[in-house]
Design a protein around this motif. Structure first.
Motif, PDB file in Angstrom:
ATOM      1  N   PRO A 113     -10.605 -10.154   9.432  1.00 37.62           N
ATOM      2  CA  PRO A 113     -11.392  -9.285  10.366  1.00 37.62           C
ATOM      3  C   PRO A 113     -10.655  -9.525  12.068  1.00 37.62           C
ATOM      4  CG  PRO A 113     -12.879 -11.217   9.463  1.00 37.62           C
ATOM      5  CD  PRO A 113     -11.523 -11.256   8.984  1.00 37.62           C
ATOM      6  N   ALA A 114     -11.032  -8.315  12.452  1.00 42.17           N
ATOM      7  CA  ALA A 114     -10.141  -8.263  13.857  1.00 42.17           C
ATOM      8  C   ALA A 114     -10.697  -9.661  14.659  1.00 42.17           C
ATOM      9  CB  ALA A 114     -10.759  -7.085  14.672  1.00 42.17           C
ATOM     10  N   PRO A 115      -9.840 -10.108  15.450  1.00 42.65           N
ATOM     11  CA  PRO A 115      -8.570  -9.583  15.959  1.00 42.65           C
ATOM     12  C   PRO A 115      -7.270  -9.980  15.241  1.00 42.65           C
ATOM     13  CG  PRO A 115      -9.184 -11.528  17.443  1.00 42.65           C
ATOM     14  CD  PRO A 115     -10.214 -11.305  16.344  1.00 42.65           C
ATOM     15  N   ALA A 116      -7.251 -10.154  14.052  1.00 41.42           N
ATOM     16  CA  ALA A 116      -6.255 -10.625  13.182  1.00 41.42           C
ATOM     17  C   ALA A 116      -5.010  -9.509  13.492  1.00 41.42           C
ATOM     18  CB  ALA A 116      -6.447 -10.922  11.747  1.00 41.42           C
ATOM     19  N   PRO A 117      -3.697  -9.954  13.846  1.00 43.48           N
ATOM     20  CA  PRO A 117      -2.655  -8.886  14.079  1.00 43.48           C
ATOM     21  C   PRO A 117      -2.131  -8.420  12.635  1.00 43.48           C
ATOM     22  CG  PRO A 117      -2.024 -11.306  14.335  1.00 43.48           C
ATOM     23  CD  PRO A 117      -3.426 -11.423  14.211  1.00 43.48           C
ATOM     24  N   VAL A 118      -1.894  -7.340  12.916  1.00 48.02           N
ATOM     25  CA  VAL A 118      -1.374  -6.458  11.630  1.00 48.02           C
ATOM     26  C   VAL A 118      -0.244  -5.804  11.835  1.00 48.02           C
ATOM     27  CG1 VAL A 118      -2.048  -4.444   9.943  1.00 48.02           C
ATOM     28  CG2 VAL A 118      -3.929  -5.997  10.809  1.00 48.02           C
ATOM     29  N   VAL A 119       0.931  -6.092  11.082  1.00 48.43           N
ATOM     30  CA  VAL A 119       2.182  -5.160  10.868  1.00 48.43           C
ATOM     31  C   VAL A 119       2.193  -4.151  10.001  1.00 48.43           C
ATOM     32  CG1 VAL A 119       4.777  -5.411  10.501  1.00 48.43           C
ATOM     33  CG2 VAL A 119       3.408  -7.274  11.892  1.00 48.43           C
ATOM     34  N   LEU A 120       2.487  -2.862  10.262  1.00 48.61           N
ATOM     35  CA  LEU A 120       2.539  -1.973   9.287  1.00 48.61           C
ATOM     36  C   LEU A 120       4.134  -1.125   9.277  1.00 48.61           C
ATOM     37  CD1 LEU A 120      -0.660   0.064  10.901  1.00 48.61           C
ATOM     38  CD2 LEU A 120      -0.711  -1.457   8.796  1.00 48.61           C
ATOM     39  N   SER A 121       4.333  -1.159   8.078  1.00 47.17           N
ATOM     40  CA  SER A 121       5.797  -0.717   7.756  1.00 47.17           C
ATOM     41  C   SER A 121       5.683   0.270   6.656  1.00 47.17           C
ATOM     42  CB  SER A 121       6.547  -1.830   7.347  1.00 47.17           C
ATOM     43  OG  SER A 121       7.972  -1.338   7.149  1.00 47.17           O
ATOM     44  N   VAL A 122       6.498   1.583   7.096  1.00 46.75           N
ATOM     45  CA  VAL A 122       6.458   2.678   6.390  1.00 46.75           C
ATOM     46  C   VAL A 122       7.964   3.263   6.174  1.00 46.75           C
ATOM     47  CG1 VAL A 122       5.747   5.141   5.906  1.00 46.75           C
ATOM     48  CG2 VAL A 122       4.152   3.279   6.668  1.00 46.75           C
ATOM     49  N   ARG A 158      -3.139 -15.569  11.321  1.00 48.79           N
ATOM     50  CA  ARG A 158      -2.337 -15.181  10.435  1.00 48.79           C
ATOM     51  C   ARG A 158      -1.970 -13.661  10.509  1.00 48.79           C
ATOM     52  NH1 ARG A 158      -4.165 -15.636   4.104  1.00 48.79           N
ATOM     53  NH2 ARG A 158      -5.530 -13.782   4.691  1.00 48.79           N
ATOM     54  N   ILE A 159      -0.621 -13.297  10.276  1.00 43.73           N
ATOM     55  CA  ILE A 159      -0.346 -11.906  10.544  1.00 43.73           C
ATOM     56  C   ILE A 159      -0.331 -11.323   9.017  1.00 43.73           C
ATOM     57  CG2 ILE A 159       1.493 -10.396  11.060  1.00 43.73           C
ATOM     58  CD1 ILE A 159       2.762 -12.778  12.742  1.00 43.73           C
ATOM     59  N   GLU A 160      -1.104 -10.022   8.993  1.00 42.92           N
ATOM     60  CA  GLU A 160      -1.325  -9.247   7.813  1.00 42.92           C
ATOM     61  C   GLU A 160      -0.165  -8.309   7.856  1.00 42.92           C
ATOM     62  OE1 GLU A 160      -3.210 -10.202   5.634  1.00 42.92           O
ATOM     63  OE2 GLU A 160      -5.285 -10.800   6.493  1.00 42.92           O
ATOM     64  N   VAL A 161       0.591  -8.090   6.864  1.00 35.05           N
ATOM     65  CA  VAL A 161       1.809  -7.185   6.845  1.00 35.05           C
ATOM     66  C   VAL A 161       1.523  -6.300   5.686  1.00 35.05           C
ATOM     67  CG1 VAL A 161       4.346  -7.027   6.609  1.00 35.05           C
ATOM     68  CG2 VAL A 161       3.213  -9.042   7.636  1.00 35.05           C
ATOM     69  N   ILE A 162       1.126  -4.925   5.959  1.00 36.32           N
ATOM     70  CA  ILE A 162       0.952  -3.818   4.957  1.00 36.32           C
ATOM     71  C   ILE A 162       2.065  -2.929   4.962  1.00 36.32           C
ATOM     72  CG2 ILE A 162      -0.521  -2.233   4.337  1.00 36.32           C
ATOM     73  CD1 ILE A 162      -2.502  -3.379   6.296  1.00 36.32           C
ATOM     74  N   ALA A 163       2.948  -2.746   3.832  1.00 35.45           N
ATOM     75  CA  ALA A 163       3.978  -1.925   3.670  1.00 35.45           C
ATOM     76  C   ALA A 163       3.980  -1.099   2.432  1.00 35.45           C
ATOM     77  CB  ALA A 163       5.446  -2.781   3.658  1.00 35.45           C
ATOM     78  N   ASN A 164       4.602   0.069   2.544  1.00 35.41           N
ATOM     79  CA  ASN A 164       4.646   0.952   1.383  1.00 35.41           C
ATOM     80  C   ASN A 164       5.818   0.476   0.552  1.00 35.41           C
ATOM     81  OD1 ASN A 164       6.789   1.998   2.932  1.00 35.41           O
ATOM     82  ND2 ASN A 164       6.179   4.202   2.235  1.00 35.41           N
ATOM     83  N   GLN A 220       9.891  -4.188  -0.029  1.00 30.98           N
ATOM     84  CA  GLN A 220      11.046  -4.788  -0.503  1.00 30.98           C
ATOM     85  C   GLN A 220      12.027  -5.293   0.601  1.00 30.98           C
ATOM     86  OE1 GLN A 220      10.862  -5.444  -3.690  1.00 30.98           O
ATOM     87  NE2 GLN A 220       9.018  -4.119  -3.901  1.00 30.98           N
ATOM     88  N   ASP A 221      12.108  -4.527   1.713  1.00 27.51           N
ATOM     89  CA  ASP A 221      12.747  -4.898   2.988  1.00 27.51           C
ATOM     90  C   ASP A 221      12.162  -6.061   3.416  1.00 27.51           C
ATOM     91  OD1 ASP A 221      14.404  -2.700   2.452  1.00 27.51           O
ATOM     92  OD2 ASP A 221      13.699  -1.490   4.079  1.00 27.51           O
ATOM     93  N   LEU A 222      11.133  -6.198   3.568  1.00 24.63           N
ATOM     94  CA  LEU A 222      10.244  -7.207   4.371  1.00 24.63           C
ATOM     95  C   LEU A 222      10.264  -8.459   3.499  1.00 24.63           C
ATOM     96  CD1 LEU A 222       7.149  -5.495   5.351  1.00 24.63           C
ATOM     97  CD2 LEU A 222       8.926  -6.366   6.675  1.00 24.63           C
ATOM     98  N   ARG A 223      10.302  -8.348   1.845  1.00 24.90           N
ATOM     99  CA  ARG A 223      10.351  -9.593   1.085  1.00 24.90           C
ATOM    100  C   ARG A 223      11.897 -10.109   1.281  1.00 24.90           C
ATOM    101  NH1 ARG A 223       8.867  -8.910  -4.915  1.00 24.90           N
ATOM    102  NH2 ARG A 223       9.343 -11.235  -4.791  1.00 24.90           N
ATOM    103  N   ALA A 269       0.852  -1.402   0.162  1.00 22.52           N
ATOM    104  CA  ALA A 269       0.032  -0.094   0.149  1.00 22.52           C
ATOM    105  C   ALA A 269       1.054   1.245   0.195  1.00 22.52           C
ATOM    106  CB  ALA A 269      -0.837  -0.010   1.164  1.00 22.52           C
ATOM    107  N   LYS A 270       0.827   2.031  -1.035  1.00 25.45           N
ATOM    108  CA  LYS A 270       1.752   2.973  -1.231  1.00 25.45           C
ATOM    109  C   LYS A 270       1.360   4.324  -1.101  1.00 25.45           C
ATOM    110  CE  LYS A 270       2.454   1.954  -5.650  1.00 25.45           C
ATOM    111  NZ  LYS A 270       3.036   1.964  -6.925  1.00 25.45           N
TER     112      LYS A 270
END
Length: 412
Positions: free
Chosen positions: A320-329, A393-399, A404-407, A305-306
């Motif tokens: 749906p909540a309460p699925a954990p979410v990692v956000l990286s910017v 399952r952890i949802e990972v959302i990054a710009n 690319q770092d996470l991959r 997500a850019k």
């Protein structure tokens, strides 16, 4: 013109060879695919190389703020029903990367090319495309890109004399205005979830009136064109009124929109909607996006997500909540160094999710989440976030560069 099969000149052949050598050195040094540096070297030796390597191809250009990489993949899969395709599938979408991609497609019939918004008019002049797909325009990379109306105006001017078929999303007023200077347009009702960049009329500056899917300007009369193709639930409606089912392995409404645009483009090349849409099933991930990977004995789904429009679409995909979410910017050159766009994202959509914040600009994001009333934990890295995340399952959302770092970290 497409269809020209004259062999490359000695200079062009030398440029292609040198570019491939430079790309190989870059790959060997672990600096990525080498497509950009290879293209730069080749274009230094032959500044007209892009036009030369595209001359034998029927070219489709795809440009937008969001969805162009995925749509490029979907169009390429659909067109393979009609012949060999060359494409910049890895997303190197400026002239150097495009040149590298096309230089490897000497046996192809079609070139399906993603183009950065700023370079669309120039690339269109060079490659003489048969079709151009325009999906959407929204704010992105605010320190680098033009204001969206200015960008739409550049497109409008650049495409005014084009002979290409323009396949355009009529639900985005900026796209409709940019495309309406062209003589040959196929309008597609592909939807527009993010509307905050299109409240004023791009033609006169008046306030746009919106009702359901329709929009129009009461001051100058500029209004939504009548679509020939449309997304309707899980179906594509073609110009004859037939409904064709969309079956994708890619999630979300946005990808159904991308598939609708892709079906309209493929039809212009003689690929029937049923065949084109069936072939799109083979696309399971796009440059790592939507992949589910195993990391530290946990399942992680990687989501890109850019910009505000992309984050809005991505929020609709997560479990749906309460699925954990990692956000990286991050805010490196490829992301745009201005992070003020974070304030345009509605992070209240994440209420109820355990949130973990990483990335170069994790503190910027933490301030934004604090103001949005969200509970979160700032972590040093992905490893710490995964270790702290509750079950599921952890949802990972990054710009972009954060993605690319996470991959690289998860070995994807």
């Amino acid at each position: 013109m497409a269809g020209n099969t004259e062999p490359l000149s000695p200079r062009a052949k030398l440029a292609v060879t040198a570019g491939k050598a430079a790309a190989a050195v870059s790959r060997a040094a672990g600096r990525g695919s080498g497509s950009v540096i290879g293209g730069r070297v080749a274009l230094k030796l032959d500044p007209d190389l892009l036009a030369r390597v595209a001359a034998h191809l029927d070219v489709v250009l795809v440009s937008a703020t969001n969805g162009k990489t995925t749509t490029t993949r979907l169009i390429a899969e659909a067109l393979r029903a009609a012949g060999p395709v060359v494409s910049n599938a890895l997303g190197a979408n400026m002239p150097a990367g495009i040149t590298s991609a096309l230089a490897g497609g000497s046996d192809a019939r079609y070139g399906v090319i993603e183009v950065d918004e700023k370079y669309l008019a120039g690339v269109a002049r060079d490659v003489d495309p048969k079709a151009i797909a325009l999906l959407n325009l929204s704010r992105d990379q605010l320190d680098r890109a033009a204001e969206t109306r200015m960008l739409a105006e550049k497109w409008r001017e650049g495409l005014a004399g084009s002979k290409a078929l323009i396949v355009a999303n009529c639900d985005d007023p900026l796209i409709a205005w940019a495309a309406s200077s062209s003589a040959n347009v196929v309008w597609v009702a592909a939807g527009q979830e993010w509307k905050d960049d299109a409240w004023s009329c791009p033609s006169c500056g008046g306030v746009l009136q919106r009702r359901d899917d329709d929009w129009g300007c009461g001051d100058c009369g500029f209004r939504r064109p009548t679509p020939q193709w449309a997304l309707s639930g899980d179906y594509v409606l073609d110009p004859h009124g037939a409904a064709w089912p969309i079956r994708l392995q890619l999630p979300g409404r946005a990808n159904k929109s991308n598939a609708t645009m892709s079906a309209a483009v493929a039809a212009a090349f003689g690929v029937a909607p049923q065949i084109g849409l069936e072939r799109m099933w083979d696309v399971t991930a796009v440059a790592g996006r939507y992949d589910v990977v195993s990391f530290d004995n946990r399942d992680l789904r990687l989501l890109l997500a850019k910009n505000p429009a992309g984050w809005l679409e991505t929020f609709s995909l997560i479990d749906p909540a309460p699925a954990p979410v990692v956000l990286s910017v991050n805010a490196r050159g490829a992301d745009g160094t201005d992070t003020s766009w974070l304030w345009d994202v509605d992070y209240t959509r994440l209420t109820g999710h355990p949130l973990f914040v990483v990335g170069d600009r994790k503190l910027d994001l933490a301030v934004r989440l604090e103001v949005a009333g969200q509970s979160f934990r700032v972590c040093e890295n992905l490893d710490e976030a995964v270790a702290a995340a509750p079950a599921g399952r952890i949802e990972v959302i990054a710009n972009y560069t954060a993605f690319q770092d996470l991959r690289r970290r998860v070995g994807n």
